[in-house]
Design a protein around this motif. Structure first.
Motif, short mmCIF file in Angstrom:
data_model
loop_
_atom_site.label_atom_id
_atom_site.label_comp_id
_atom_site.label_asym_id
_atom_site.label_seq_id
_atom_site.Cartn_x
_atom_site.Cartn_y
_atom_site.Cartn_z
N GLU A 1 0.83 -1.20 0.00
CA GLU A 1 0.00 0.00 0.00
C GLU A 1 0.87 1.26 0.00
O GLU A 1 2.03 1.23 0.42
CB GLU A 1 -0.90 0.00 1.24
N ARG A 2 0.27 2.33 -0.46
CA ARG A 2 0.97 3.60 -0.43
C ARG A 2 1.17 4.03 1.02
O ARG A 2 0.28 3.90 1.85
CB ARG A 2 0.13 4.65 -1.18
N CYS B 1 3.89 13.07 -4.65
CA CYS B 1 3.61 14.19 -3.76
C CYS B 1 2.13 14.53 -3.90
O CYS B 1 1.50 14.27 -4.93
CB CYS B 1 4.49 15.39 -4.06
N ALA B 2 1.59 15.10 -2.84
CA ALA B 2 0.19 15.49 -2.82
C ALA B 2 0.01 16.55 -1.74
O ALA B 2 0.90 16.75 -0.91
CB ALA B 2 -0.70 14.27 -2.57
N VAL B 3 -1.14 17.21 -1.73
CA VAL B 3 -1.37 18.31 -0.80
C VAL B 3 -2.59 18.05 0.06
O VAL B 3 -3.43 17.21 -0.24
CB VAL B 3 -1.53 19.65 -1.55
N THR B 4 -2.65 18.79 1.16
CA THR B 4 -3.80 18.71 2.04
C THR B 4 -3.97 20.01 2.79
O THR B 4 -3.00 20.76 2.98
CB THR B 4 -3.64 17.54 3.04
N ARG C 1 0.40 13.58 10.20
CA ARG C 1 0.24 12.13 10.28
C ARG C 1 0.55 11.45 8.96
O ARG C 1 0.70 10.24 8.91
CB ARG C 1 -1.19 11.80 10.72
N ILE C 2 0.66 12.20 7.90
CA ILE C 2 1.03 11.76 6.55
C ILE C 2 0.19 10.54 6.13
O ILE C 2 0.70 9.53 5.63
CB ILE C 2 2.54 11.41 6.44
N ARG C 3 -1.11 10.67 6.28
CA ARG C 3 -2.04 9.61 5.87
C ARG C 3 -2.44 9.84 4.42
O ARG C 3 -2.98 10.90 4.09
CB ARG C 3 -3.28 9.60 6.76
N PRO C 4 -2.22 8.88 3.55
CA PRO C 4 -2.56 9.06 2.14
C PRO C 4 -4.02 9.50 1.91
O PRO C 4 -4.28 10.29 1.00
CB PRO C 4 -2.31 7.68 1.54
N ALA C 5 -4.93 9.03 2.75
CA ALA C 5 -6.34 9.36 2.55
C ALA C 5 -6.62 10.85 2.74
O ALA C 5 -7.64 11.36 2.26
CB ALA C 5 -7.20 8.54 3.51
N ASP C 6 -5.74 11.55 3.42
CA ASP C 6 -5.94 12.98 3.66
C ASP C 6 -5.40 13.85 2.54
O ASP C 6 -5.61 15.07 2.55
CB ASP C 6 -5.24 13.39 4.97
N PHE C 7 -4.68 13.27 1.61
CA PHE C 7 -3.95 14.03 0.59
C PHE C 7 -4.49 13.77 -0.81
O PHE C 7 -5.12 12.77 -1.08
CB PHE C 7 -2.47 13.68 0.63
#
Length: 130
Positions: A44-45, A101-104, A111-117
């Protein structure tokens, strides 16, 4: 339209270094927290590092790191260039994967949770040879 483009990946030997770039277009990158993520084959990512949003002129920010990369990776922002970097030092074979990379705007960006970004681009491949 909000767009992020990752670059800088490649093949690197165990113990070597690499710098990844995340260039933004269509928006000011410093108005968001930015995260770096990676995904290895069959896994998983996972979150690698993140940096908080900053003021319009600042290139700084609070940072967060996954335990597996703490002390080896450094995230930084260049506000005039609208770009975020991930400096990877002392790389290991387990660092291999596609890096995104992604933003939030979440207050829990650290917490660097992929679901938030989001959104998610094509990523850049990093391969560490042993």
């Amino acid at each position: 339209q909000l767009q992020l483009v990752e670059s800088g990946g490649g093949l690197v030997q165990f113990g070597g270094s690499l710098r990844l770039s995340c260039a933004a277009s269509g928006f000011a990158l410093n108005s968001y927290a930015i995260g770096w993520f990676r995904q290895a084959p069959g896994k998983e990512r996972e979150g690698v590092s993140s940096i908080s949003r900053s003021s319009s002129s600042s290139s700084g920010g609070s940072t967060s790191y996954a335990g597996s990369v703490k002390g080896r990776f450094t995230i930084s922002r260049d506000t005039p260039k609208n770009t975020v970097y991930l400096q990877m030092n002392s790389v290991k074979p387990e660092d291999t994967g596609i890096y995104y990379c992604a933003v939030t705007r979440s207050s829990e960006w650290y917490r660097i949770r992929p679901a938030d970004f989001g959104p998610w681009g094509q990523g850049t491949q990093v391969t560490v040879s042993s």
